[in-house]
Design an enzyme around this catalytic site. Structure first.
Site, PDB file in Angstrom:
ATOM      1  N   LYS A 119      -4.630 -29.992  19.873  1.00 27.99           N
ATOM      2  CA  LYS A 119      -5.736 -30.328  18.957  1.00 27.99           C
ATOM      3  C   LYS A 119      -5.631 -31.775  18.469  1.00 27.99           C
ATOM      4  CE  LYS A 119      -5.577 -29.084  14.468  1.00 27.99           C
ATOM      5  NZ  LYS A 119      -5.803 -30.300  13.676  1.00 27.99           N
ATOM      6  N   ASN A 120      -4.440 -32.152  17.979  1.00 28.61           N
ATOM      7  CA  ASN A 120      -4.317 -33.463  17.363  1.00 28.61           C
ATOM      8  C   ASN A 120      -4.248 -34.609  18.368  1.00 28.61           C
ATOM      9  OD1 ASN A 120      -4.600 -32.353  14.900  1.00 28.61           O
ATOM     10  ND2 ASN A 120      -2.423 -32.365  14.366  1.00 28.61           N
ATOM     11  N   ARG A 164     -10.971 -34.003   8.170  1.00 30.00           N
ATOM     12  CA  ARG A 164     -10.432 -35.307   7.768  1.00 30.00           C
ATOM     13  C   ARG A 164     -10.161 -36.215   8.949  1.00 30.00           C
ATOM     14  NH1 ARG A 164      -8.000 -36.511   3.053  1.00 30.00           N
ATOM     15  NH2 ARG A 164      -6.890 -38.045   4.280  1.00 30.00           N
ATOM     16  N   ASP A 184      -7.673 -32.029  -0.030  1.00 31.74           N
ATOM     17  CA  ASP A 184      -7.732 -30.777   0.710  1.00 31.74           C
ATOM     18  C   ASP A 184      -6.566 -29.902   0.292  1.00 31.74           C
ATOM     19  OD1 ASP A 184      -5.536 -31.835   1.939  1.00 31.74           O
ATOM     20  OD2 ASP A 184      -6.548 -32.305   3.800  1.00 31.74           O
ATOM     21  N   ASP A 206       3.799 -29.451  10.156  1.00 31.77           N
ATOM     22  CA  ASP A 206       2.921 -28.389  10.691  1.00 31.77           C
ATOM     23  C   ASP A 206       3.704 -27.139  11.102  1.00 31.77           C
ATOM     24  OD1 ASP A 206       0.264 -30.226  11.447  1.00 31.77           O
ATOM     25  OD2 ASP A 206       2.192 -31.235  11.549  1.00 31.77           O
ATOM     26  N   ILE A 257       6.345 -34.742   3.754  1.00 32.72           N
ATOM     27  CA  ILE A 257       5.131 -35.402   4.249  1.00 32.72           C
ATOM     28  C   ILE A 257       3.950 -35.165   3.311  1.00 32.72           C
ATOM     29  CG2 ILE A 257       3.623 -35.765   6.261  1.00 32.72           C
ATOM     30  CD1 ILE A 257       6.575 -36.266   6.906  1.00 32.72           C
TER      31      ILE A 257
HETATM   32  N1  EPU Z   1      -0.681 -41.463   3.879  1.00 28.62           N
HETATM   33  C1  EPU Z   1      -0.985 -42.407   2.916  1.00 28.62           C
HETATM   34  N2  EPU Z   1      -1.935 -43.334   3.197  1.00 28.62           N
HETATM   35  C2  EPU Z   1      -2.600 -43.373   4.376  1.00 28.62           C
HETATM   36  C3  EPU Z   1      -2.281 -42.408   5.366  1.00 28.62           C
HETATM   37  C4  EPU Z   1      -1.318 -41.473   5.075  1.00 28.62           C
HETATM   38  O1  EPU Z   1      -0.414 -42.420   1.826  1.00 28.62           O
HETATM   39  O2  EPU Z   1      -3.443 -44.250   4.574  1.00 28.62           O
HETATM   40  C5  EPU Z   1       0.348 -40.456   3.583  1.00 28.62           C
HETATM   41  C6  EPU Z   1      -0.226 -39.052   3.570  1.00 28.62           C
HETATM   42  O3  EPU Z   1      -0.827 -38.739   2.335  1.00 28.62           O
HETATM   43  C7  EPU Z   1       1.006 -38.236   3.867  1.00 28.62           C
HETATM   44  C8  EPU Z   1       1.775 -39.126   4.843  1.00 28.62           C
HETATM   45  O4  EPU Z   1       1.277 -40.434   4.647  1.00 28.62           O
HETATM   46  O5  EPU Z   1       1.753 -38.056   2.706  1.00 28.62           O
HETATM   47  C9  EPU Z   1       1.658 -38.748   6.293  1.00 28.62           C
HETATM   48  O6  EPU Z   1       0.340 -38.561   6.667  1.00 28.62           O
HETATM   49  P1  EPU Z   1      -0.198 -38.891   8.121  1.00 28.62           P
HETATM   50  O7  EPU Z   1      -1.191 -39.983   7.983  1.00 28.62           O
HETATM   51  O8  EPU Z   1       0.893 -39.062   9.109  1.00 28.62           O
HETATM   52  O9  EPU Z   1      -0.970 -37.533   8.437  1.00 28.62           O
HETATM   53  P2  EPU Z   1      -2.322 -37.455   9.175  1.00 28.62           P
HETATM   54  O10 EPU Z   1      -2.322 -38.472  10.249  1.00 28.62           O
HETATM   55  O11 EPU Z   1      -3.443 -37.450   8.195  1.00 28.62           O
HETATM   56  C10 EPU Z   1      -1.651 -35.839  11.083  1.00 28.62           C
HETATM   57  C11 EPU Z   1      -2.111 -34.521  11.595  1.00 28.62           C
HETATM   58  C12 EPU Z   1      -1.688 -33.411  10.659  1.00 28.62           C
HETATM   59  C13 EPU Z   1      -0.182 -33.453  10.517  1.00 28.62           C
HETATM   60  C14 EPU Z   1       0.259 -34.850  10.041  1.00 28.62           C
HETATM   61  C15 EPU Z   1       1.746 -35.020   9.950  1.00 28.62           C
HETATM   62  C16 EPU Z   1      -4.143 -35.065  12.779  1.00 28.62           C
HETATM   63  C17 EPU Z   1      -5.611 -34.932  12.856  1.00 28.62           C
HETATM   64  N3  EPU Z   1      -3.556 -34.535  11.716  1.00 28.62           N
HETATM   65  O12 EPU Z   1      -2.277 -36.015   9.819  1.00 28.62           O
HETATM   66  O13 EPU Z   1      -2.059 -32.186  11.271  1.00 28.62           O
HETATM   67  O14 EPU Z   1       0.209 -32.491   9.587  1.00 28.62           O
HETATM   68  O15 EPU Z   1      -0.239 -35.854  10.943  1.00 28.62           O
HETATM   69  O16 EPU Z   1       2.311 -34.917  11.191  1.00 28.62           O
HETATM   70  O17 EPU Z   1      -3.514 -35.599  13.674  1.00 28.62           O
HETATM   71  C18 EPU Z   1      -3.158 -30.074  11.375  1.00 28.62           C
HETATM   72  O18 EPU Z   1      -3.087 -30.122  12.590  1.00 28.62           O
HETATM   73  O19 EPU Z   1      -3.640 -29.076  10.780  1.00 28.62           O
HETATM   74  C19 EPU Z   1      -2.694 -31.194  10.570  1.00 28.62           C
HETATM   75  C20 EPU Z   1      -2.858 -31.220   9.273  1.00 28.62           C
END
Ligand code: EPU
Length: 421
Positions: free
Chosen positions: A22-23, A96, A120, A308, A330
């Protein structure tokens, strides 16, 4: 209102195919915005998140067709020369991950208007890193009426240092940098296998990228890209779901296509708990020995134990012998499903980003509600080791990331049904 009804199950046996990640797929879909023409993506599962991103791209003018499902799922996307560079609130609110259209839109069209994602079930999730990094490449942002609007001339390569290896921020900057003038270096980049998959597809489109999968990615911008033809990698989180199922219910199953090299730390933790995983070359053969043993777990960016996986691990620890401390590094708010596990008899105390899980011999079936994709699947799995019936509502959350969860678990011998009321 759709729900899952789960009864005590096990031991499990048989083979299960792991579907596309998915991701990865969601970002591969966004990346098609970088080149006009007809793109082909294989191994695209029939999950709601794919349908929502199709809708999002459709609102921009991209035509798409998703045929089949599972590993035969195929997506054709036709990107016009000009798109409407807007991601509206109604769709961003649903997913998101929509934020990953920002990089490609700015790189190709010099303008993007994207609704700001709200909070969320994981709590507050900012996008400041995405915006700061794009600013380094020359974007000017304004924020009003709940939207962030970016404008730029051709992006210019820059050195971007992330304070945290954010997965989607890395995707976004990677997709922006491939069409920027000159060289971009991303330091402290996310190292997830899905980032490598995205870089592989972009490379196939003509991009010049080195270091994907390491903390330092170097991108040499090109003038234009061509349409993609790419097959997504298997979903390691889906694979973890099946591994947890066998861990809980016992037995032996084979996960076809699962990549052991994408989940090394998880496999180590599972081994300590009593689930043996053997890399067969074409997948993973998993065998569970009961009772499971407790181990401490800390989530970390890849290659650490992914956040996850945590709902599955916490569910397993709920019935393991001993006491475990689980630390979430995280997403601070990612313990909300624990209340539902407690309603099923789990002995879990949470404080801040820590949980103490004291194993009990068995859970007790109850009506519970799925708060998000992975926690929802974990509650279905909890039902496998609960006395009596477990009823998991909020099936729509689970559908976002799983194609036919009930049917596939049933095929392994689990007592899981989906009921439409
Ligand atoms: N963060 C910030 N600022 C930003 C971006 C992130 O403070 O601009 C913080 C977040 O709040 C969090 C941390 O950095 O505390 C890590 O977040 P990250 O950006 O790595 O997460 P994400 O990219 O939003 C993806 C996956 C998630 C998975 C996380 C961690 C996708 C679409 N989503 O989220 O997957 O949990 O990485 O590996 O790729 C899911 O599949 O259901 C899912 C939530």
């Amino acid at each position: 209102m759709e729900r899952f009804f789960v009864g005590p199950s096990g031991p499990l046996s048989g083979r299960i195919e792991v579907f596309g990640a998915k991701n990865s797929v969601l970002k591969l879909m966004a990346a098609t915005l970088l080149a006009p023409g007809r793109h082909e993506i294989g191994n695209v599962p029939a999950i709601t998140d794919v349908a929502i991103v199709r809708e999002l791209l459709g609102a921009m003018g991209v035509e798409s067709l998703h045929s089949g499902g599972g590993t035969s799922g195929h997506l054709t996307l036709t990107v016009p020369n000009e798109v409407i560079p807007v991601a509206p609130y109604e769709l961003v609110e649903k997913i998101r991950a929509s934020i990953v259209v920002l990089g490609p839109l700015l790189a190709r069209y010099g303008s993007a208007r994207v609704s700001l994602p709200g909070g969320d079930d994981f709590g507050h999730r900012p996008i400041d890193m995405h915006l700061h990094a794009l600013e380094e490449l020359g974007v000017v942002f304004t924020t009003e009426h709940g939207y962030v609007e970016g404008r730029c001339d051709r992006l210019v390569g820059a050195r971007v240092v992330f304070e945290f290896p954010s997965h989607t921020a890395t995707d976004n900057i990677l997709m922006a940098a491939v069409l920027a003038k000159g060289t971009t270096v991303i330091e402290n980049a996310a190292r997830e296998p899905e980032v490598i998959d995205l870089a592989d597809m972009l490379t196939g489109m003509g991009a010049h990228i080195e270091g994907a999968g390491t903390s330092r990615i170097e991108i040499e911008g090109v003038e234009e890209l061509r349409p993609a033809s790419h097959v997504a990698i298997p979903d390691r989180v889906e694979a973890a779901t099946w591994l947890a199922a066998v861990g809980l219910a016992g037995g032996e199953i084979e996960l076809l296509h699962a990549r052991a090299d994408h989940m090394e730390m998880l496999i180590e933790k599972l081994a300590e708990m009593g689930v043996r995983c053997v890399d067969t070359g074409s997948g993973i053969l998993a065998t569970a020995t009961h009772p499971l043993r407790s181990v401490d777990i800390s989530t970390l960016p890849y290659p650490g134990v992914a956040t996850d996986y945590k709902p599955f691990l916490v569910t397993m620890l709920s019935i393991a012998s001993g006491v475990a401390i689980v630390t979430e590094n995280i997403f601070a708010g990612r313990f909300r499903y624990v209340d539902e596990l407690r309603r099923m008899g789990a002995d879990i105390t949470t404080k801040g980003h820590h949980a103490v899980v004291r194993g009990v011999p068995r859970l007790s079936g109850a009506p519970v509600r799925s708060p998000d994709i992975r926690a929802g699947a974990a509650l279905v799995l909890a039902g496998l080791v609960a006395d009596g019936a477990t009823e998991v509502s909020g099936a729509e959350h689970i559908d976002r990331g799983y194609e036919n969860l009930a049917g596939r678990l049933s095929a392994l011998g689990a007592d899981v049904r989906r009921v439409n009321e």
